[in-house]
Structures are given as C-alpha cells and as structure tokens.
Design a protein around this motif. Sequence first.
Motif, PDB file in Angstrom:
ATOM      1  N   ASP A 163       0.848  -1.182   0.000  1.00  0.00           N
ATOM      2  CA  ASP A 163       0.000   0.000   0.000  1.00  0.00           C
ATOM      3  C   ASP A 163       0.885   1.233   0.000  1.00  0.00           C
ATOM      4  O   ASP A 163       1.894   1.282   0.702  1.00  0.00           O
ATOM      5  N   LEU A 164       0.498   2.233  -0.772  1.00  0.00           N
ATOM      6  CA  LEU A 164       1.293   3.455  -0.896  1.00  0.00           C
ATOM      7  C   LEU A 164       0.417   4.640  -0.518  1.00  0.00           C
ATOM      8  O   LEU A 164      -0.309   5.176  -1.358  1.00  0.00           O
ATOM      9  N   ILE A 165       0.461   5.020   0.738  1.00  0.00           N
ATOM     10  CA  ILE A 165      -0.337   6.145   1.221  1.00  0.00           C
ATOM     11  C   ILE A 165       0.589   7.332   1.406  1.00  0.00           C
ATOM     12  O   ILE A 165       1.553   7.288   2.172  1.00  0.00           O
ATOM     13  N   TYR A 166       0.316   8.414   0.702  1.00  0.00           N
ATOM     14  CA  TYR A 166       1.203   9.571   0.619  1.00  0.00           C
ATOM     15  C   TYR A 166       0.502  10.776   1.231  1.00  0.00           C
ATOM     16  O   TYR A 166      -0.705  10.927   1.108  1.00  0.00           O
ATOM     17  N   ALA A 167       1.259  11.639   1.864  1.00  0.00           N
ATOM     18  CA  ALA A 167       0.653  12.830   2.464  1.00  0.00           C
ATOM     19  C   ALA A 167       0.168  13.813   1.397  1.00  0.00           C
ATOM     20  O   ALA A 167      -0.712  14.613   1.647  1.00  0.00           O
ATOM     21  N   LYS A 168       0.764  13.760   0.202  1.00  0.00           N
ATOM     22  CA  LYS A 168       0.329  14.673  -0.848  1.00  0.00           C
ATOM     23  C   LYS A 168      -1.082  14.316  -1.301  1.00  0.00           C
ATOM     24  O   LYS A 168      -1.498  13.170  -1.269  1.00  0.00           O
ATOM     25  N   ALA A 169      -1.783  15.324  -1.777  1.00  0.00           N
ATOM     26  CA  ALA A 169      -3.214  15.181  -2.048  1.00  0.00           C
ATOM     27  C   ALA A 169      -3.531  14.023  -2.985  1.00  0.00           C
ATOM     28  O   ALA A 169      -4.486  13.282  -2.766  1.00  0.00           O
ATOM     29  N   SER A 170      -2.742  13.850  -4.053  1.00  0.00           N
ATOM     30  CA  SER A 170      -3.083  12.843  -5.043  1.00  0.00           C
ATOM     31  C   SER A 170      -2.842  11.419  -4.562  1.00  0.00           C
ATOM     32  O   SER A 170      -3.242  10.462  -5.217  1.00  0.00           O
ATOM     33  N   PHE A 171      -2.167  11.240  -3.440  1.00  0.00           N
ATOM     34  CA  PHE A 171      -1.910   9.901  -2.924  1.00  0.00           C
ATOM     35  C   PHE A 171      -2.623   9.652  -1.600  1.00  0.00           C
ATOM     36  O   PHE A 171      -2.386   8.641  -0.952  1.00  0.00           O
ATOM     37  N   ARG A 172      -3.465  10.551  -1.165  1.00  0.00           N
ATOM     38  CA  ARG A 172      -4.189  10.333   0.082  1.00  0.00           C
ATOM     39  C   ARG A 172      -5.279   9.286  -0.118  1.00  0.00           C
ATOM     40  O   ARG A 172      -5.822   9.146  -1.202  1.00  0.00           O
ATOM     41  N   PRO A 173      -5.615   8.560   0.942  1.00  0.00           N
ATOM     42  CA  PRO A 173      -6.750   7.640   0.829  1.00  0.00           C
ATOM     43  C   PRO A 173      -8.017   8.406   0.487  1.00  0.00           C
ATOM     44  O   PRO A 173      -8.211   9.547   0.899  1.00  0.00           O
ATOM     45  N   THR A 174      -8.877   7.763  -0.289  1.00  0.00           N
ATOM     46  CA  THR A 174     -10.157   8.355  -0.656  1.00  0.00           C
ATOM     47  C   THR A 174     -11.281   7.387  -0.263  1.00  0.00           C
ATOM     48  O   THR A 174     -11.037   6.211   0.009  1.00  0.00           O
ATOM     49  N   ARG A 175     -12.502   7.902  -0.230  1.00  0.00           N
ATOM     50  CA  ARG A 175     -13.667   7.091   0.133  1.00  0.00           C
ATOM     51  C   ARG A 175     -14.610   7.014  -1.056  1.00  0.00           C
ATOM     52  O   ARG A 175     -14.900   8.036  -1.692  1.00  0.00           O
ATOM     53  N   TRP A 176     -15.109   5.827  -1.324  1.00  0.00           N
ATOM     54  CA  TRP A 176     -16.200   5.675  -2.282  1.00  0.00           C
ATOM     55  C   TRP A 176     -17.486   5.576  -1.482  1.00  0.00           C
ATOM     56  O   TRP A 176     -17.575   4.773  -0.544  1.00  0.00           O
ATOM     57  N   VAL A 177     -18.448   6.409  -1.838  1.00  0.00           N
ATOM     58  CA  VAL A 177     -19.654   6.542  -1.021  1.00  0.00           C
ATOM     59  C   VAL A 177     -20.906   6.467  -1.890  1.00  0.00           C
ATOM     60  O   VAL A 177     -20.889   6.772  -3.084  1.00  0.00           O
ATOM     61  N   LEU A 178     -21.986   6.046  -1.254  1.00  0.00           N
ATOM     62  CA  LEU A 178     -23.303   6.044  -1.890  1.00  0.00           C
ATOM     63  C   LEU A 178     -23.983   7.357  -1.548  1.00  0.00           C
ATOM     64  O   LEU A 178     -24.099   7.717  -0.371  1.00  0.00           O
ATOM     65  N   VAL A 179     -24.441   8.080  -2.576  1.00  0.00           N
ATOM     66  CA  VAL A 179     -24.903   9.461  -2.405  1.00  0.00           C
ATOM     67  C   VAL A 179     -26.278   9.647  -3.037  1.00  0.00           C
ATOM     68  O   VAL A 179     -26.561   9.104  -4.112  1.00  0.00           O
ATOM     69  N   VAL A 180     -27.117  10.442  -2.379  1.00  0.00           N
ATOM     70  CA  VAL A 180     -28.452  10.779  -2.895  1.00  0.00           C
ATOM     71  C   VAL A 180     -28.691  12.276  -2.697  1.00  0.00           C
ATOM     72  O   VAL A 180     -27.979  12.930  -1.936  1.00  0.00           O
ATOM     73  N   PRO A 181     -29.704  12.840  -3.353  1.00  0.00           N
ATOM     74  CA  PRO A 181     -30.066  14.231  -3.085  1.00  0.00           C
ATOM     75  C   PRO A 181     -30.455  14.420  -1.618  1.00  0.00           C
ATOM     76  O   PRO A 181     -30.932  13.497  -0.957  1.00  0.00           O
ATOM     77  N   GLN A 182     -30.244  15.618  -1.123  1.00  0.00           N
ATOM     78  CA  GLN A 182     -30.484  15.913   0.293  1.00  0.00           C
ATOM     79  C   GLN A 182     -31.904  15.565   0.723  1.00  0.00           C
ATOM     80  O   GLN A 182     -32.118  15.069   1.841  1.00  0.00           O
ATOM     81  N   ASP A 183     -32.881  15.803  -0.138  1.00  0.00           N
ATOM     82  CA  ASP A 183     -34.273  15.563   0.233  1.00  0.00           C
ATOM     83  C   ASP A 183     -34.777  14.180  -0.180  1.00  0.00           C
ATOM     84  O   ASP A 183     -35.977  13.901  -0.140  1.00  0.00           O
ATOM     85  N   SER A 184     -33.873  13.292  -0.572  1.00  0.00           N
ATOM     86  CA  SER A 184     -34.274  11.958  -0.999  1.00  0.00           C
ATOM     87  C   SER A 184     -34.813  11.144   0.182  1.00  0.00           C
ATOM     88  O   SER A 184     -34.311  11.259   1.312  1.00  0.00           O
ATOM     89  N   PRO A 185     -35.807  10.277  -0.049  1.00  0.00           N
ATOM     90  CA  PRO A 185     -36.309   9.406   1.023  1.00  0.00           C
ATOM     91  C   PRO A 185     -35.383   8.221   1.288  1.00  0.00           C
ATOM     92  O   PRO A 185     -35.635   7.438   2.208  1.00  0.00           O
TER      93      PRO A 185
ATOM     94  N   ARG B  47     -26.289  14.134  -0.197  1.00  0.00           N
ATOM     95  CA  ARG B  47     -26.108  13.544   1.127  1.00  0.00           C
ATOM     96  C   ARG B  47     -25.514  12.147   0.990  1.00  0.00           C
ATOM     97  O   ARG B  47     -25.919  11.366   0.123  1.00  0.00           O
ATOM     98  N   ILE B  48     -24.552  11.832   1.853  1.00  0.00           N
ATOM     99  CA  ILE B  48     -23.938  10.502   1.849  1.00  0.00           C
ATOM    100  C   ILE B  48     -24.832   9.538   2.626  1.00  0.00           C
ATOM    101  O   ILE B  48     -25.151   9.779   3.790  1.00  0.00           O
ATOM    102  N   VAL B  49     -25.213   8.457   1.983  1.00  0.00           N
ATOM    103  CA  VAL B  49     -26.021   7.425   2.632  1.00  0.00           C
ATOM    104  C   VAL B  49     -25.125   6.500   3.449  1.00  0.00           C
ATOM    105  O   VAL B  49     -25.404   6.192   4.606  1.00  0.00           O
ATOM    106  N   CYS B  50     -24.021   6.046   2.834  1.00  0.00           N
ATOM    107  CA  CYS B  50     -23.084   5.182   3.541  1.00  0.00           C
ATOM    108  C   CYS B  50     -21.758   5.132   2.793  1.00  0.00           C
ATOM    109  O   CYS B  50     -21.696   5.446   1.599  1.00  0.00           O
ATOM    110  N   ASP B  51     -20.706   4.752   3.502  1.00  0.00           N
ATOM    111  CA  ASP B  51     -19.401   4.515   2.897  1.00  0.00           C
ATOM    112  C   ASP B  51     -19.366   3.091   2.356  1.00  0.00           C
ATOM    113  O   ASP B  51     -19.854   2.155   3.008  1.00  0.00           O
ATOM    114  N   LEU B  52     -18.760   2.914   1.179  1.00  0.00           N
ATOM    115  CA  LEU B  52     -18.621   1.576   0.605  1.00  0.00           C
ATOM    116  C   LEU B  52     -17.253   0.974   0.913  1.00  0.00           C
ATOM    117  O   LEU B  52     -17.147  -0.161   1.340  1.00  0.00           O
TER     118      LEU B  52
END
Length: 296
Positions: A85-107, A175-180
């Motif tokens: 694993d190569l985790i770097y302090a610079k922005a392009s190598f930072r860990p990222t999150r994939w998330v499930l997203v819906v509109p703010q007013d979504s049910p 709005r983020i529903v959950c992290d994947l």
Amino acid sequence: MSILKLGIPKGSLQDATVELFRKAGWKISVSDRSYFPSIDDPAIRCSLVRAQEMARYVEDGTLDAGLTGKDWILENDSQVEVVSDLIYAKASFRPTRWVLVVPQDSPVHSPEDLRGKRIATELVNYTKRFFATKQVPVDVEFSWGATEAKAADGLVDAIVEVTETGNTIRANGLRIVCDLFESNPQLIANRRAWTDAWKRDKSEQISMLLQGALRAESKVGIKMNVPKEKLQSVISMIPSLTAPTVSPLFQTGQLHGVEWYAVESVISEPEVRELIPRLIKQGAAGIIEYPLNKIV
C-alpha cells in the motif's frame, strides 16, 4: 538482461508517482509525445497506463507490475498480487472514500431503499456486485463525468462517487447514505511474474524504496552541536525513530576548554518550528535542518 515491465499511472496520479520514484532513487522522464517514459534503470521498462486499466494489464501479463488505486482493482475484480500500500501525504496519494450518495431531500436512507432505482457511477461492476450481495435489484449505469450533477438534477436516484472530505458532495446539495470502502494507491504485480525470482526481487526492491520515500515525506533530519553539560537535557527534548546519534567533536575539549558533542536525529517536520527555539535556550548551537528522501 531481465526486464521488469512497470506501469506508471497516467492522469491524476502521474506527477505524484514520478516524484515519489525520484525520492526513492529513480529518475523517470515523461514526454507528452510518448507512452513509454524513460527511467535511469536499464532493468525497468515503463509504460504510461490509465489507473482505471492498470490492474487489467497487470493481471493478463502485459505488465509485470504497476501502480493503481485499490478502487480500480476492485472494479475489475483483478487477480493480482498486492505488493504494498502506498499512502502519501500529498493530495493525489491520500486515501479516498467511495460513497453512496443521494439528493439531500431523498427518502433513501439505506442501500435497501434503492430497490428498482437508477444509480450512476464509474465503478459499475463493483456497484453491481455490492447491491447483488444485498439482493437489491438496481439499474447501474456508467457515468462519463459530472456524476454529482446527475443526482442533483434528478437524472438518477443515486450515485456512487469518490470523495476525500465530502465537501463537494454537500456543496451540490447531496447527502452521503453510507461509505462503501476506502481506496489508496497500491503497487501490484502479475501473479506469474511474482513467481519469477528476479522479477519478485525487483518488485520488492521498488516497494521497499517507495515505502522508504513515503516514510521520509513528513520527516526531516536535524543536527546540532551541544556542550557536554547540556547533553542530557537536549537529548531528552528530541524525539527520534530510535535514539539520537551522539558523537564527540574532534579536540573541542583541548582547544576551547569545553567538550562539545554532535547530536543528530530524524523528527517530524511540524515539530521543528517549536523545537529549535527550545534547543537554543538549552545551549544547542549550529543547528541544521535538512530534507530526507528515504527512511529504510
């Protein structure tokens, strides 16, 4: 001579990768007119490949090794060897999150609420597998970009998108529903190449030196001269990986009537600005701070 075919990610990871290799000891020169960067190591042949495709080319043996994100390994369900694993302090190598997203007013408040709905994402295969494991039928379509806008404009019911902080998602009224899952850059190897002793050794050499460059990224070296009577108090102030290096200066006791010692250590860069004034007050002199390329 044996050659390791190494993939360098083209795109957002490219500049950070080239800089990381420079710190690790390899100079890679990229030309806008060529997909084959030059490298000052005759045992390595580089190819520029999009991160999204890297795992596929490593898996089928077109490349022996390469750098890509964990997300694209999961997307392609690639059978590759993860070397490190190569985790770097610079922005392009930072860990990222994939998330499930819906509109703010979504049910929608859970993945199960998306039964029969439409989802846009770059990670089509992963998203299909995610919902299949939950036995939730959904329509997943590939997004060519501006994915947040599709959810904000109501073109789709939800998106699966990558984020670091979630600020862009919130700024678009989503709005983020959950992290994947969390993704980070990885050095991967073809499994057949991994069984080749020379290619495995070369891949492990690259891994070790890249990791050394990563460890050094937020560290600096510091050295100073300290009189003997202040030595213990100065050493107690200095953090280090193991213990500071201390050695007597040549003939200082004879020449000046005071014994001086050289003290050297590796510390976190943010600590230096607070530490140096305190060291001076304790009697340290000739303080030198210097950057590091690798800590192995």
